[in-house]
Design an enzyme around this catalytic site. Structure first.
Site, PDB file in Angstrom:
ATOM      1  N   ASN A  13       0.887  -1.171   0.000  1.00  0.00           N
ATOM      2  CA  ASN A  13       0.000   0.000   0.000  1.00  0.00           C
ATOM      3  C   ASN A  13       0.925   1.221   0.000  1.00  0.00           C
ATOM      4  O   ASN A  13       1.549   1.532   1.008  1.00  0.00           O
ATOM      5  CB  ASN A  13      -0.862  -0.061   1.264  1.00  0.00           C
ATOM      6  CG  ASN A  13      -1.881   1.039   1.413  1.00  0.00           C
ATOM      7  OD1 ASN A  13      -2.392   1.257   2.504  1.00  0.00           O
ATOM      8  ND2 ASN A  13      -2.220   1.738   0.341  1.00  0.00           N
ATOM      9  N   GLN A  45      -1.925   6.809  -2.219  1.00  0.00           N
ATOM     10  CA  GLN A  45      -2.241   8.092  -1.604  1.00  0.00           C
ATOM     11  C   GLN A  45      -1.038   9.016  -1.602  1.00  0.00           C
ATOM     12  O   GLN A  45       0.113   8.552  -1.522  1.00  0.00           O
ATOM     13  CB  GLN A  45      -2.687   7.910  -0.140  1.00  0.00           C
ATOM     14  CG  GLN A  45      -4.179   7.719   0.053  1.00  0.00           C
ATOM     15  CD  GLN A  45      -4.541   6.266   0.150  1.00  0.00           C
ATOM     16  OE1 GLN A  45      -3.691   5.433   0.400  1.00  0.00           O
ATOM     17  NE2 GLN A  45      -5.807   5.956  -0.060  1.00  0.00           N
ATOM     18  N   CYS A  72      -5.537   7.343   7.122  1.00  0.00           N
ATOM     19  CA  CYS A  72      -4.799   6.343   6.368  1.00  0.00           C
ATOM     20  C   CYS A  72      -3.836   5.657   7.338  1.00  0.00           C
ATOM     21  O   CYS A  72      -2.838   6.253   7.746  1.00  0.00           O
ATOM     22  CB  CYS A  72      -4.032   7.001   5.215  1.00  0.00           C
ATOM     23  SG  CYS A  72      -3.009   5.839   4.317  1.00  0.00           S
ATOM     24  N   ASN A  74      -1.841   2.806   7.173  1.00  0.00           N
ATOM     25  CA  ASN A  74      -0.497   2.447   6.701  1.00  0.00           C
ATOM     26  C   ASN A  74       0.341   3.694   6.418  1.00  0.00           C
ATOM     27  O   ASN A  74       1.539   3.734   6.697  1.00  0.00           O
ATOM     28  CB  ASN A  74      -0.578   1.585   5.436  1.00  0.00           C
ATOM     29  CG  ASN A  74      -0.911   0.139   5.746  1.00  0.00           C
ATOM     30  OD1 ASN A  74      -0.546  -0.384   6.798  1.00  0.00           O
ATOM     31  ND2 ASN A  74      -1.613  -0.512   4.843  1.00  0.00           N
ATOM     32  N   ASN A 191     -15.088   2.508   1.733  1.00  0.00           N
ATOM     33  CA  ASN A 191     -14.121   1.478   1.387  1.00  0.00           C
ATOM     34  C   ASN A 191     -14.833   0.134   1.463  1.00  0.00           C
ATOM     35  O   ASN A 191     -15.679  -0.077   2.346  1.00  0.00           O
ATOM     36  CB  ASN A 191     -12.960   1.485   2.378  1.00  0.00           C
ATOM     37  CG  ASN A 191     -12.160   2.772   2.326  1.00  0.00           C
ATOM     38  OD1 ASN A 191     -11.162   2.873   1.651  1.00  0.00           O
ATOM     39  ND2 ASN A 191     -12.615   3.787   3.068  1.00  0.00           N
ATOM     40  N   ARG A 210     -11.852   3.536  -1.261  1.00  0.00           N
ATOM     41  CA  ARG A 210     -12.589   4.720  -1.719  1.00  0.00           C
ATOM     42  C   ARG A 210     -11.616   5.726  -2.315  1.00  0.00           C
ATOM     43  O   ARG A 210     -10.652   6.129  -1.684  1.00  0.00           O
ATOM     44  CB  ARG A 210     -13.304   5.337  -0.505  1.00  0.00           C
ATOM     45  CG  ARG A 210     -14.017   6.635  -0.765  1.00  0.00           C
ATOM     46  CD  ARG A 210     -14.626   7.211   0.494  1.00  0.00           C
ATOM     47  NE  ARG A 210     -13.619   7.674   1.442  1.00  0.00           N
ATOM     48  CZ  ARG A 210     -13.871   8.481   2.478  1.00  0.00           C
ATOM     49  NH1 ARG A 210     -15.104   8.891   2.708  1.00  0.00           N
ATOM     50  NH2 ARG A 210     -12.910   8.857   3.300  1.00  0.00           N
ATOM     51  N   CYS A 218      -4.557  -2.110   3.061  1.00  0.00           N
ATOM     52  CA  CYS A 218      -5.206  -0.893   3.574  1.00  0.00           C
ATOM     53  C   CYS A 218      -5.310  -1.031   5.084  1.00  0.00           C
ATOM     54  O   CYS A 218      -5.980  -1.936   5.583  1.00  0.00           O
ATOM     55  CB  CYS A 218      -6.585  -0.728   2.949  1.00  0.00           C
ATOM     56  SG  CYS A 218      -7.540   0.648   3.640  1.00  0.00           S
ATOM     57  N   GLY A 219      -4.611  -0.133   5.790  1.00  0.00           N
ATOM     58  CA  GLY A 219      -4.574  -0.215   7.246  1.00  0.00           C
ATOM     59  C   GLY A 219      -5.920  -0.016   7.903  1.00  0.00           C
ATOM     60  O   GLY A 219      -6.302  -0.767   8.805  1.00  0.00           O
ATOM     61  N   THR A 220      -6.667   0.999   7.469  1.00  0.00           N
ATOM     62  CA  THR A 220      -7.967   1.228   8.104  1.00  0.00           C
ATOM     63  C   THR A 220      -8.948   0.101   7.770  1.00  0.00           C
ATOM     64  O   THR A 220      -9.794  -0.241   8.594  1.00  0.00           O
ATOM     65  CB  THR A 220      -8.568   2.604   7.721  1.00  0.00           C
ATOM     66  OG1 THR A 220      -8.680   2.713   6.310  1.00  0.00           O
ATOM     67  CG2 THR A 220      -7.731   3.745   8.283  1.00  0.00           C
TER      68      THR A 220
END
Length: 274
Positions: A13, A45, A72, A74, A191, A210, A218-220
């Site tokens: 990521n 990102q 975010c 990560n 997401n 998203r 994706c950390g979240t």
């Protein structure tokens, strides 16, 4: 304009990180999209590090489509590692539009970040009507045309929906992702995660992010998946979330706050000419 920047990733990521503390770069949306474009620099990102009067820095996140991202996980872990190497501090506090994120630098490119208390009320996700967030009854269809109905919604700094399915490979997330991201229930989009519970201690996932699309990690989403699994009685308070390139360890403490631990890449210095 020449910009000195950094490239880092957490389990693939990936992020372009621009330090704005000493020099402000005013980038417009088109320039942000260009930097994120894989035919130029390329990243999931773009992150701006900004000055703060508080400890250590403010962060701003932009998705690859130029939209603002609230959180975010990560990316926060990557910046925490970067700043730790700069100031030799093992505890880094970063401020985002969704609050304060504290990270511990554990060494060997391993960083743990406290993401905070998840939100599960319909108006906190947010949804556009009062629905049962444990099961939104959204229909997705697998490659054999078999329906799956479900979806648990969680906000961990940004809105997520998690579908627990028998086999994540049975679904075309490139098709399902944008459909659910833009579902009428989600005024701020969401997401989308497909999750397979392997055991009480391990969940395998695929994520549509998203504003960024398919992502290697994706950390979240990992945090949202662990919370959703716990809400549904599928796991305990500690579980590993497995992506294509490795795992993030998620734990929920006695205060219901989420902690995310995992690897970050080495730091690569880059120069952007835009």
């Amino acid at each position: 304009m020449d910009i000195k920047a950094f490239k880092m990733d957490g389990l693939g990521n990936d992020f372009v990180i621009i330090d704005q503390r000493n020099q402000i770069y005013n980038l417009n949306k088109d320039q942000i999209i260009k930097i994120c474009d894989r035919s130029f620099i390329g990243c999931d990102q773009l992150i701006f590090i900004q000055k703060t009067d508080r400890k250590d820095a403010n962060l701003e996140f932009y998705n690859s489509d130029g939209s603002v991202s609230g959180a975010c996980g990560n990316g926060t872990r990557c910046v925490a590692d970067l700043l730790s190497k700069e100031n030799n501090d093992k505890e880094i506090i970063l401020w985002t539009s969704t609050g304060r994120l504290k990270s511990q630098i554990l060494g060997d490119n391993l960083v743990e970040t406290e993401i905070g208390i998840p939100k599960t009320n319909w108006n906190e996700i947010p949804l556009n009507e009062d629905l049962n967030t444990k099961n939104l009854n959204i229909k997705i269809i697998n490659k054999d045309n078999i329906e799956h109905v479900g979806g648990t919604a969680v906000n961990v700094g940004n809105p997520h929906i998690v579908f627990f399915v028998d086999n994540i490979e049975d679904y075309d997330l490139k098709k399902i992702g944008p459909e659910v991201e833009n579902h009428e229930y989600f005024p701020e989009k969401c997401n989308v995660t497909l999750a397979k519970v392997v055991s009480k201690k391990l969940i395998r996932v695929k994520v549509w992010e998203r504003g960024a699309g398919l992502t290697k990690a994706c950390g979240t989403a990992a945090c949202a998946t662990a919370v959703a699994a716990n809400i549904n009685g599928l796991t305990d308070k500690k579980t590993d979330i497995e992506f294509a390139l490795g795992k993030l360890s998620i734990s929920i403490d006695e205060n219901n706050s989420i902690h995310m631990k995992g690897p970050v890449s080495d730091i690569k210095n880059i120069e952007i000419n835009i």
